[in-house]
Write an enzyme that holds these catalytic residues in place. Structure first.
Site, short mmCIF file in Angstrom:
data_model
loop_
_atom_site.label_atom_id
_atom_site.label_comp_id
_atom_site.label_asym_id
_atom_site.label_seq_id
_atom_site.Cartn_x
_atom_site.Cartn_y
_atom_site.Cartn_z
N TYR A 103 8.47 35.26 -44.68
CA TYR A 103 7.84 34.32 -45.62
C TYR A 103 8.92 33.61 -46.42
O TYR A 103 9.97 34.20 -46.72
CB TYR A 103 6.94 35.06 -46.61
CG TYR A 103 5.65 35.59 -46.04
CD1 TYR A 103 4.48 34.83 -46.09
CD2 TYR A 103 5.60 36.86 -45.49
CE1 TYR A 103 3.29 35.33 -45.60
CE2 TYR A 103 4.40 37.37 -44.99
CZ TYR A 103 3.26 36.60 -45.05
OH TYR A 103 2.08 37.10 -44.56
N TYR A 142 5.68 41.59 -39.17
CA TYR A 142 6.80 41.93 -40.05
C TYR A 142 6.61 43.31 -40.66
O TYR A 142 5.49 43.79 -40.79
CB TYR A 142 6.98 40.87 -41.15
CG TYR A 142 5.78 40.69 -42.06
CD1 TYR A 142 5.59 41.51 -43.17
CD2 TYR A 142 4.85 39.69 -41.81
CE1 TYR A 142 4.50 41.34 -44.01
CE2 TYR A 142 3.75 39.51 -42.64
CZ TYR A 142 3.58 40.34 -43.73
OH TYR A 142 2.50 40.17 -44.53
N ARG A 152 2.96 44.84 -40.26
CA ARG A 152 1.69 44.09 -40.31
C ARG A 152 1.48 43.39 -38.98
O ARG A 152 2.37 42.72 -38.46
CB ARG A 152 1.74 43.02 -41.41
CG ARG A 152 1.78 43.48 -42.87
CD ARG A 152 0.59 44.32 -43.33
NE ARG A 152 -0.71 44.03 -42.77
CZ ARG A 152 -1.51 43.04 -43.15
NH1 ARG A 152 -1.16 42.22 -44.11
NH2 ARG A 152 -2.70 42.86 -42.58
N HIS A 155 -0.67 37.62 -38.75
CA HIS A 155 -1.89 37.16 -39.42
C HIS A 155 -1.61 35.88 -40.18
O HIS A 155 -0.48 35.58 -40.53
CB HIS A 155 -2.42 38.24 -40.38
CG HIS A 155 -1.45 38.58 -41.46
ND1 HIS A 155 -0.45 39.52 -41.29
CD2 HIS A 155 -1.29 38.11 -42.72
CE1 HIS A 155 0.26 39.60 -42.40
NE2 HIS A 155 -0.22 38.75 -43.29
#
Lengths: 233, 201
Positions: A103, A142, A152, A155
């Site tokens: 991110y 990640y 995770r 998504h």
């Protein structure tokens, strides 16, 4: 006809205290929520016109000088109410990691590269039928610190407004067949298998653009249904 | 276009820790804000107020990664939504605001004191703002209300009446005595002795 928002619909949501997702332990209320009748304050909600959304805000691949790295995808679907009617003209926002699972947020220190050509944020408005469409790249999985070797599943975060402030929804869209599903406490905080399936997009070959991008369909169902005569007081 | 009747709503998931660059960039990221914490437009009538406070978790630690959204009526008690069938508001006041808490868990909204809105029986509710709380560690957002300590109508508010008397203070913003402008403070406690009252709506 007026929309109704039965509390039973909330049963699909995760329990706020879901201990396998550790951060819920100190952030879920410990006292019971207080039931109340819906007043106009709950039954109305923000209405936004096109001024909120600029042209191309729904295309995350053209926000910078060059195209981002990664697998270009189309994500589209309908915003629906519980009766399956399209919810028109509502704001749909999304944010996501880049193709490497990183991110742009300053707090994210995952040692995967940032992409100077990808911010990872977009927004659009559903049309008169509730239809929306984004062009983006497929986000990567990640790691996160919840437990040993926690990853995770890939998504995309969605934020959606509906007919009222209590139909507001923030959720995550997953990709079909992800091998990380059985191990993710956030995905599995939704305990009903059918409800979990509603968070998984479907591969949409029909709308895949040859020589250009794969397509995934994700319909988003918000609270709100119309009373039938039997159900009116 | 008709669709099959869905077998339920799409389940909620947490906003996670990284929503800020997408939902509340506030000049810190290469993305523009759809909404801010300032609801006041030049043509908005009503008393200008600021509501501020901090968000705390169950350890009493500040929550720097929560997002707060508010929804409220205008000074005449009308909502900027066609579903409010009464006369539409006469200004560009929209009644919706959003903010991400800062590193110290703090938030603030600049808005106007809302007017009274009737309950389903036509009984006036005390002026209030509906507040939704989102955060990492919250799989489903929470709804609460902000009332004001200088409103006599709190005593007859039908929603406050549902709340045990010893917990009502968690919903009532206190006006700062020394402020020239109207500044109200209300902290949000997700857990603990002063756990904020959240509503099952």
């Amino acid at each position: 006809m007026t929309l109704q928002y039965p509390l039973q619909s909330l049963a699909a949501h995760p329990a706020r205290l879901s201990p396998a997702y550790r951060s819920t332990l100190k952030r879920a209320p410990t006292k019971p929520l207080i039931p109340m009748r819906h007043t106009l304050s709950e039954l109305t909600g923000p209405v936004y016109g096109h001024e909120t959304v600029r042209e191309h805000d729904n295309d995350l691949t053209i926000q910078h000088k060059s195209e981002p790295l990664g697998e270009r995808i189309i994500v589209h679907g309908h915003v629906l109410d519980e009766d399956g009617r399209g919810v028109p003209n509502v704001l749909v926002e999304l944010w996501q990691a880049n193709a490497c699972g990183r991110y742009i947020h300053v707090v994210d220190q995952h040692p995967a590269p940032l992409d100077p050509n990808f911010t990872g944020a977009g927004r659009t408005q559903s049309d008169a039928t509730g239809y929306y469409k984004f062009i983006t790249i497929k986000p990567g999985a990640y790691p996160w610190g919840n437990h040993h070797n926690a990853w995770r599943p890939a998504h995309i975060h969605f934020s959606v407004f509906g007919h009222s402030f209590i139909s507001r929804l923030v959720t995550q869209m997953y990709f079909p067949g992800d091998p990380l599903f059985p191990f993710d406490p956030i995905f599995n905080s939704v305990t009903d298998e059918k409800a979990r399936a509603r968070m998984i997009s479907s591969f949409d070959l029909e709308n895949t653009k040859p020589e250009w991008a794969l397509c995934y369909r994700f319909d988003i169902v918000l609270r709100g249904r119309y009373a039938t005569p039997m159900e009116t007081k | 276009m008709s669709h099959q009747r869905p077998d339920g709503v799409t389940p909620s998931q947490t906003v996670g820790p990284y929503f800020k660059y997408g939902l509340t960039p506030n000049g810190e990221y290469a993305w523009n804000d759809a909404f801010t914490n300032n609801l006041v437009t030049p043509d908005t009538s009503g008393e200008r107020i600021r509501v501020e406070g901090k968000v705390y978790d169950g350890d009493g630690a500040v929550v720097p990664d929560s997002m707060l959204e508010i929804w409220q009526a205008d000074a005449q008690g009308r909502f900027c939504d066609p579903q409010d069938k009464r006369a539409l508001p006469n200004s560009s006041f929209k009644g919706f605001g959003r903010v991400g808490t800062d590193a110290g868990g703090g938030y603030a909204f600049d808005t106007i004191k809302p007017g009274q809105v009737a309950d389903p029986d036509g009984k006036p509710q005390a002026p209030h703002i509906v507040l939704a709380v989102f955060a990492r560690g919250m799989l489903l957002h929470l709804y609460t209300r902000i009332y004001f300590d200088d409103e006599a109508s709190n005593a007859s508010d039908p929603v406050l009446a549902l709340v045990p008397a010893d917990r009502r203070a968690t919903l009532i913003a206190r006006r700062k005595a020394d402020s020239g402008n109207a500044v109200y403070t209300l902290d949000i406690h997700l857990q603990g002795d002063n756990e904020t009252v959240f509503f099952d709506v």
